[in-house]
Write a protein that holds these residues in place. Structure first.
Motif, PDB file in Angstrom:
ATOM      1  N   VAL A 129       0.945  -1.228  -0.243  1.00  9.18           N
ATOM      2  CA  VAL A 129       0.266   0.059  -0.049  1.00  9.18           C
ATOM      3  C   VAL A 129       1.347   0.849  -0.227  1.00  9.18           C
ATOM      4  N   ASN A 130       2.149   1.247   0.523  1.00  8.79           N
ATOM      5  CA  ASN A 130       2.664   2.257   0.736  1.00  8.79           C
ATOM      6  C   ASN A 130       3.487   2.922  -0.750  1.00  8.79           C
ATOM      7  N   GLY A 131       3.915   1.637  -1.247  1.00 12.73           N
ATOM      8  CA  GLY A 131       3.901   1.768  -2.842  1.00 12.73           C
ATOM      9  C   GLY A 131       3.355   2.790  -3.614  1.00 12.73           C
ATOM     10  N   HIS A 132       1.799   1.755  -3.684  1.00 11.33           N
ATOM     11  CA  HIS A 132       1.020   2.497  -3.661  1.00 11.33           C
ATOM     12  C   HIS A 132       0.517   4.524  -3.524  1.00 11.33           C
ATOM     13  N   PHE A 133       1.100   4.368  -2.813  1.00  8.94           N
ATOM     14  CA  PHE A 133       1.157   5.609  -2.170  1.00  8.94           C
ATOM     15  C   PHE A 133       2.534   7.323  -2.768  1.00  8.94           C
ATOM     16  N   LYS A 134       3.037   5.766  -3.296  1.00 11.61           N
ATOM     17  CA  LYS A 134       4.411   7.052  -3.367  1.00 11.61           C
ATOM     18  C   LYS A 134       4.626   7.048  -4.910  1.00 11.61           C
ATOM     19  N   LYS A 135       3.639   6.304  -5.657  1.00 17.65           N
ATOM     20  CA  LYS A 135       3.180   5.953  -6.652  1.00 17.65           C
ATOM     21  C   LYS A 135       2.719   7.130  -7.173  1.00 17.65           C
ATOM     22  N   ALA A 136       1.502   7.501  -6.219  1.00 19.36           N
ATOM     23  CA  ALA A 136       0.711   8.606  -6.901  1.00 19.36           C
ATOM     24  C   ALA A 136       1.695   9.733  -6.314  1.00 19.36           C
ATOM     25  N   GLY A 137       2.269   9.766  -5.371  1.00 15.23           N
ATOM     26  CA  GLY A 137       2.908  10.736  -4.870  1.00 15.23           C
ATOM     27  C   GLY A 137       2.961  11.593  -3.904  1.00 15.23           C
ATOM     28  N   VAL A 138       1.676  10.471  -3.014  1.00 13.39           N
ATOM     29  CA  VAL A 138       0.879  10.891  -1.612  1.00 13.39           C
ATOM     30  C   VAL A 138       1.729  10.548  -0.237  1.00 13.39           C
ATOM     31  N   ASN A 139       1.581  11.039   0.425  1.00 13.97           N
ATOM     32  CA  ASN A 139       1.478  10.468   1.747  1.00 13.97           C
ATOM     33  C   ASN A 139       0.469   9.160   1.781  1.00 13.97           C
ATOM     34  N   ALA A 140       0.989   8.391   2.664  1.00 11.69           N
ATOM     35  CA  ALA A 140       0.400   7.469   3.654  1.00 11.69           C
ATOM     36  C   ALA A 140      -1.080   8.249   4.109  1.00 11.69           C
ATOM     37  N   LYS A 141      -2.683   7.674   3.591  1.00 10.26           N
ATOM     38  CA  LYS A 141      -3.340   7.500   4.197  1.00 10.26           C
ATOM     39  C   LYS A 141      -4.825   6.924   4.874  1.00 10.26           C
ATOM     40  N   TYR A 142      -5.188   7.106   6.109  1.00 13.53           N
ATOM     41  CA  TYR A 142      -6.043   6.422   6.834  1.00 13.53           C
ATOM     42  C   TYR A 142      -6.867   5.223   5.691  1.00 13.53           C
ATOM     43  N   GLN A 143      -7.979   6.610   4.655  1.00 14.97           N
ATOM     44  CA  GLN A 143      -8.545   6.175   4.089  1.00 14.97           C
ATOM     45  C   GLN A 143      -8.344   6.042   2.837  1.00 14.97           C
ATOM     46  N   VAL A 144      -8.719   4.953   1.768  1.00 14.89           N
ATOM     47  CA  VAL A 144      -8.915   5.518   0.683  1.00 14.89           C
ATOM     48  C   VAL A 144     -10.543   4.564  -0.526  1.00 14.89           C
ATOM     49  N   VAL A 145     -10.929   4.911  -0.918  1.00 15.89           N
ATOM     50  CA  VAL A 145     -12.611   4.756  -1.080  1.00 15.89           C
ATOM     51  C   VAL A 145     -12.664   5.466  -2.611  1.00 15.89           C
ATOM     52  N   GLU A 146     -12.920   4.956  -3.348  1.00 20.11           N
ATOM     53  CA  GLU A 146     -13.156   4.585  -5.161  1.00 20.11           C
ATOM     54  C   GLU A 146     -14.632   4.879  -5.403  1.00 20.11           C
ATOM     55  N   PHE A 147     -14.967   6.294  -6.216  1.00 22.08           N
ATOM     56  CA  PHE A 147     -16.398   6.875  -6.693  1.00 22.08           C
ATOM     57  C   PHE A 147     -16.084   6.740  -8.384  1.00 22.08           C
ATOM     58  N   ARG A 148     -17.139   5.777  -8.091  1.00 23.23           N
ATOM     59  CA  ARG A 148     -17.469   5.002  -9.717  1.00 23.23           C
ATOM     60  C   ARG A 148     -18.376   6.092 -10.121  1.00 23.23           C
ATOM     61  N   ASP A 149     -18.296   6.311 -11.665  1.00 22.23           N
ATOM     62  CA  ASP A 149     -18.459   7.352 -13.032  1.00 22.23           C
ATOM     63  C   ASP A 149     -18.115   8.660 -12.349  1.00 22.23           C
ATOM     64  N   PHE A 150     -16.706   8.768 -12.120  1.00 23.77           N
ATOM     65  CA  PHE A 150     -15.899   9.833 -11.570  1.00 23.77           C
ATOM     66  C   PHE A 150     -14.418  10.290 -12.101  1.00 23.77           C
ATOM     67  N   LEU A 151     -14.721  11.585 -13.019  1.00 18.82           N
ATOM     68  CA  LEU A 151     -13.551  11.627 -13.447  1.00 18.82           C
ATOM     69  C   LEU A 151     -13.295  13.441 -13.640  1.00 18.82           C
ATOM     70  N   PRO A 152     -12.930  13.621 -12.607  1.00 17.35           N
ATOM     71  CA  PRO A 152     -12.610  14.764 -12.370  1.00 17.35           C
ATOM     72  C   PRO A 152     -11.725  15.501 -13.422  1.00 17.35           C
ATOM     73  N   GLU A 153     -12.046  16.266 -14.531  1.00 15.92           N
ATOM     74  CA  GLU A 153     -11.568  17.036 -15.511  1.00 15.92           C
ATOM     75  C   GLU A 153     -10.423  18.718 -15.126  1.00 15.92           C
ATOM     76  N   GLY A 154      -9.110  17.792 -15.635  1.00 14.21           N
ATOM     77  CA  GLY A 154      -7.872  18.712 -15.505  1.00 14.21           C
ATOM     78  C   GLY A 154      -7.219  18.654 -14.141  1.00 14.21           C
ATOM     79  N   LEU A 155      -7.838  17.396 -13.502  1.00 11.44           N
ATOM     80  CA  LEU A 155      -6.001  17.074 -11.845  1.00 11.44           C
ATOM     81  C   LEU A 155      -6.370  15.906 -12.965  1.00 11.44           C
ATOM     82  N   ASN A 156      -5.012  15.451 -12.184  1.00 13.11           N
ATOM     83  CA  ASN A 156      -3.947  14.367 -12.804  1.00 13.11           C
ATOM     84  C   ASN A 156      -3.890  13.735 -11.320  1.00 13.11           C
ATOM     85  N   ILE A 157      -3.103  11.839 -11.323  1.00 12.71           N
ATOM     86  CA  ILE A 157      -3.120  11.574  -9.906  1.00 12.71           C
ATOM     87  C   ILE A 157      -2.089  12.668  -9.054  1.00 12.71           C
ATOM     88  N   GLY A 158      -2.103  12.588  -7.916  1.00 15.38           N
ATOM     89  CA  GLY A 158      -1.960  13.435  -7.106  1.00 15.38           C
ATOM     90  C   GLY A 158      -1.451  14.878  -6.406  1.00 15.38           C
TER      91      GLY A 158
END
Length: 213
Positions: A64-93
């Motif tokens: 899980v740490n590797g997943h966070f580091k790949k995204a360039g963010v600190n370790a987090k408590y909660q990870v949630v996926e939101f379906r059919d949601f693609l924020p325009e103009g924003l990237n991973i991190g």
């Protein structure tokens, strides 16, 4: 459906435009980091994965740490996926704040883990009335479930029979609440009504709209 991750702070009340005192739940919503973006081409569906509320890196598994580091963010408590949601103009991190997703008056669904009440009987768990008065030979059985079995056909107890057992501590969704007030400087949002879980419990807030406001 767009949304963010929050933490239940407690309840209070506010006055609406008509002067009515409305009960609201206070939800803390820190900026949520985008840790993964899924698309129809690569994953078969559109979704964005958000993470929120920092935690110590040593308390997170290496995978899980590797997943966070790949995204360039600190370790987090909660990870949630939101379906059919693609924020325009924003990237991973990148981060999403309250105002990016919600405005006052929006209709929201809130998902959380309800308070656990341990092993409880049928009166508390399923609102049974019990056997009744202590008559006709009954003794200390006012809160008993009564007979649950069947005769020789089918001579078994069907699955799903309402019996004593674990009460609460399950995923609950409260639908069609509305955003009463947003205090962006404090990362606070007030939602009308009550939401599942104890104080300090993590919740998912889903905006009924499918795109960013």
């Amino acid at each position: 459906m767009s949304g963010l991750i929050g933490k239940k702070v407690g309840m209070t009340s506010v006055f609406d435009n008509n002067g009515r005192n409305v009960p609201v739940t206070v939800i803390e919503i820190e900026p949520c980091s985008i840790t993964q973006i899924k698309t129809e081409e690569t994953d078969g569906y559109n979704a964005v994965q958000l993470a929120a509320f920092d935690r110590k890196e040593k308390n997170v598994s290496k995978a899980v740490n590797g997943h966070f580091k790949k995204a360039g963010v600190n370790a987090k408590y909660q990870v949630v996926e939101f379906r059919d949601f693609l924020p325009e103009g924003l990237n991973i991190g990148d981060e999403l704040t309250i105002s990016d997703v919600f405005t006052v008056g929006d209709q929201v669904d809130v998902v959380g883990i309800s308070k656990g009440h341990g092993f409880t009987g049928v009166v508390k768990r399923h609102n049974f009335s019990g056997v009744g008065d202590a008559t006709h030979g009954q003794h200390n059985r006012m809160r008993a479930p009564g007979a649950i079995g069947n005769a020789s056909d089918p001579s078994k107890v069907f699955k799903g029979m309402r019996m004593a057992g674990q009460s609460g501590n399950e995923r609950v969704k409260i639908k069609n609440l509305s955003v009463a007030k947003i205090l962006e400087d404090s990362n606070i949002m007030l939602v009308t009504g009550s939401i599942p879980g104890p104080k300090g419990g993590y919740v998912e807030i889903h905006n009924k709209a499918s795109v960013l406001n």
